[in-house]
Design a protein around this motif. Structure first.
Motif, PDB file in Angstrom:
ATOM      1  N   UNK A 297     -47.433  14.465   0.054  1.00  0.00           N
ATOM      2  CA  UNK A 297     -46.723  13.765   1.125  1.00  0.00           C
ATOM      3  C   UNK A 297     -45.652  12.830   0.574  1.00  0.00           C
ATOM      4  N   UNK A 298     -45.867  12.308  -0.635  1.00  0.00           N
ATOM      5  CA  UNK A 298     -44.816  11.509  -1.263  1.00  0.00           C
ATOM      6  C   UNK A 298     -43.608  12.386  -1.574  1.00  0.00           C
ATOM      7  N   UNK A 299     -43.862  13.580  -2.103  1.00  0.00           N
ATOM      8  CA  UNK A 299     -42.750  14.493  -2.394  1.00  0.00           C
ATOM      9  C   UNK A 299     -42.045  14.919  -1.114  1.00  0.00           C
ATOM     10  N   UNK A 300     -42.803  15.120  -0.043  1.00  0.00           N
ATOM     11  CA  UNK A 300     -42.193  15.464   1.246  1.00  0.00           C
ATOM     12  C   UNK A 300     -41.301  14.329   1.734  1.00  0.00           C
ATOM     13  N   UNK A 301     -41.786  13.095   1.609  1.00  0.00           N
ATOM     14  CA  UNK A 301     -41.002  11.935   2.041  1.00  0.00           C
ATOM     15  C   UNK A 301     -39.714  11.819   1.238  1.00  0.00           C
ATOM     16  N   UNK A 302     -39.814  11.996  -0.068  1.00  0.00           N
ATOM     17  CA  UNK A 302     -38.626  11.925  -0.921  1.00  0.00           C
ATOM     18  C   UNK A 302     -37.632  13.016  -0.543  1.00  0.00           C
ATOM     19  N   UNK A 303     -38.154  14.230  -0.285  1.00  0.00           N
ATOM     20  CA  UNK A 303     -37.280  15.344   0.084  1.00  0.00           C
ATOM     21  C   UNK A 303     -36.583  15.076   1.415  1.00  0.00           C
ATOM     22  N   UNK A 304     -37.327  14.509   2.382  1.00  0.00           N
ATOM     23  CA  UNK A 304     -36.733  14.228   3.696  1.00  0.00           C
ATOM     24  C   UNK A 304     -35.662  13.150   3.605  1.00  0.00           C
ATOM     25  N   UNK A 305     -35.915  12.116   2.800  1.00  0.00           N
ATOM     26  CA  UNK A 305     -34.949  11.022   2.673  1.00  0.00           C
ATOM     27  C   UNK A 305     -33.665  11.507   2.008  1.00  0.00           C
ATOM     28  N   UNK A 306     -33.798  12.431   1.057  1.00  0.00           N
ATOM     29  CA  UNK A 306     -32.630  12.901   0.308  1.00  0.00           C
ATOM     30  C   UNK A 306     -31.777  13.899   1.091  1.00  0.00           C
ATOM     31  N   UNK A 307     -32.328  14.494   2.143  1.00  0.00           N
ATOM     32  CA  UNK A 307     -31.579  15.478   2.928  1.00  0.00           C
ATOM     33  C   UNK A 307     -30.730  14.780   3.984  1.00  0.00           C
ATOM     34  N   UNK A 308     -29.693  15.471   4.451  1.00  0.00           N
ATOM     35  CA  UNK A 308     -28.752  14.887   5.402  1.00  0.00           C
ATOM     36  C   UNK A 308     -29.066  15.252   6.857  1.00  0.00           C
ATOM     37  N   UNK A 309     -29.959  16.227   7.068  1.00  0.00           N
ATOM     38  CA  UNK A 309     -30.284  16.677   8.421  1.00  0.00           C
ATOM     39  C   UNK A 309     -31.246  15.683   9.069  1.00  0.00           C
ATOM     40  N   UNK A 310     -30.719  14.768   9.862  1.00  0.00           N
ATOM     41  CA  UNK A 310     -31.532  13.690  10.430  1.00  0.00           C
ATOM     42  C   UNK A 310     -32.574  14.215  11.416  1.00  0.00           C
ATOM     43  N   UNK A 311     -32.191  15.187  12.241  1.00  0.00           N
ATOM     44  CA  UNK A 311     -33.126  15.711  13.242  1.00  0.00           C
ATOM     45  C   UNK A 311     -34.289  16.426  12.579  1.00  0.00           C
ATOM     46  N   UNK A 312     -33.988  17.256  11.586  1.00  0.00           N
ATOM     47  CA  UNK A 312     -35.042  17.974  10.864  1.00  0.00           C
ATOM     48  C   UNK A 312     -35.947  16.999  10.119  1.00  0.00           C
ATOM     49  N   UNK A 313     -35.339  15.992   9.508  1.00  0.00           N
ATOM     50  CA  UNK A 313     -36.115  14.994   8.776  1.00  0.00           C
ATOM     51  C   UNK A 313     -37.003  14.181   9.714  1.00  0.00           C
ATOM     52  N   UNK A 314     -36.465  13.860  10.893  1.00  0.00           N
ATOM     53  CA  UNK A 314     -37.250  13.090  11.855  1.00  0.00           C
ATOM     54  C   UNK A 314     -38.496  13.845  12.282  1.00  0.00           C
ATOM     55  N   UNK A 315     -38.345  15.144  12.564  1.00  0.00           N
ATOM     56  CA  UNK A 315     -39.492  15.958  12.971  1.00  0.00           C
ATOM     57  C   UNK A 315     -40.493  16.101  11.831  1.00  0.00           C
ATOM     58  N   UNK A 316     -39.984  16.296  10.618  1.00  0.00           N
ATOM     59  CA  UNK A 316     -40.882  16.456   9.469  1.00  0.00           C
ATOM     60  C   UNK A 316     -41.674  15.180   9.210  1.00  0.00           C
TER      61      UNK A 316
END
Length: 321
Positions: free
Chosen positions: A215-234
């Motif tokens: 889950x830490x790696x998932x959080x890091x991956x979401x923060x580094x990506x630019x797709x806000x909607x996809x990151x919000x859902x993840x």
């Protein structure tokens, strides 16, 4: 004490519930159990019947739902029977069986959760490689490994419990577990306690480490990506998963601590019910219904059932003379 107790029947200490609350407590447990059966078996049948849902993620959902049905079916019906019984008792053989399946459920909660966390990590952090990594063969291996590890760990502890000579006849709990079987004996329990501590540390250590890492790696991956909607859902999905995991983890810790510190049986029972009922009721909602494809399939099935009912009502509606 060197007295050996060989009676095939044991007494269940049960839950100290005031008489006026016995039937309301029975009704609450019954409703919770029926909801667990309906939602989890519904998800399992939907995955089995729809070939488009027979994919890695949904097969892991199937494992989770199966485990929830198993654990609650082993404990709750028997607990409801004991609540309304004036003299709750259980055979030793069934007590051992209940201890085996209840601990297999608890251990599988961790092992299945680990492979589900890994699945989410691959899906979010390596989406282009998801199909190649989470192949049907890999899912089968992970599933077999999760259940084999759970059964092996439980079998070791239970085998050490069964070998003990009994000198007591009362299960100091609302249901049978391995720690309660230990307490039936007056022998030296050093080996049992050391083995139990080692298996607990291994299981919880691997569980916490793997879930925290993924889950830490998932959080890091979401923060580094630019797709806000996809990151919000993840992040929203992972947060709900993590809340359920923490409920399961801490209620499990409370059960272990209550046995070690001889805490009152009522608190141990409450922790066990939290461990059983809350995740089993929430898992179909958080893990299944939040998934768009599965949610769409459920809505389609409900609409079909509604349409069939309407057609039946029209077909059997009496015509005016």
């Amino acid at each position: 004490m060197n007295v050996t107790y060989n009676s095939p029947t044991l007494l269940i200490q049960g839950v100290d519930i005031p008489h006026r609350f016995i039937y309301p407590a029975f009704a609450l447990l019954l409703v919770a159990y029926l909801i667990i059966l309906t939602t989890n078996i519904g998800v399992m049948l939907l995955i089995l019947m729809d070939r488009s849902l027979q994919q890695p993620m949904y097969l892991l959902f199937f494992n989770l739902s199966f485990n929830d049905v198993l654990g609650n079916t082993v404990v709750l019906p028997r607990m409801m029977l004991d609540i309304v019984s004036t003299n709750p008792s259980i055979s030793y053989s069934w007590c051992v069986s209940q201890a085996f399946f209840s601990h297999t459920y608890g251990t599988s909660c961790h092992t299945v959760m680990m492979i589900m966390a890994f699945d989410r990590y691959v899906a979010i952090c390596h989406p282009l490689r998801y199909t190649s990594i989470m192949s049907p063969t890999m899912v089968a291996r992970l599933t077999v490994s999760a259940w084999s590890a759970a059964i092996t760990l439980v079998s070791i502890s239970l085998g050490l419990a069964v070998r003990l000579k009994r000198c007591r006849s009362i299960i100091p709990n609302a249901f049978c577990d391995i720690a309660s079987l230990y307490k039936l004996s007056c022998q030296d329990l050093s080996i049992n306690n050391i083995t139990g501590l080692i298996t607990t540390v291994i299981l919880h250590g691997l569980s916490i480490t793997s879930v925290a890492f993924t889950y830490f790696r998932i959080l890091v991956s979401c923060v580094s990506k630019k797709n806000k909607e996809l990151n919000r859902k993840a992040i929203q999905t992972c947060a709900s998963h993590l809340v359920l995991y923490l409920i399961m983890l801490w209620s499990g810790f409370l059960i272990l601590i209550s046995h070690r510190l001889q805490i009152h049986n009522s608190y141990r029972t409450l922790a066990a019910l939290l461990f059983l009922i809350i995740p089993a009721n929430m898992n179909p909602i958080i893990y299944a219904i939040q998934t768009k494809e599965l949610r769409t399939k459920i809505v389609q099935k409900v609409q079909k059932v509604t349409q069939l009912q309407e057609l039946n009502n029209v077909a059997f509606k009496p015509t005016a003379a």
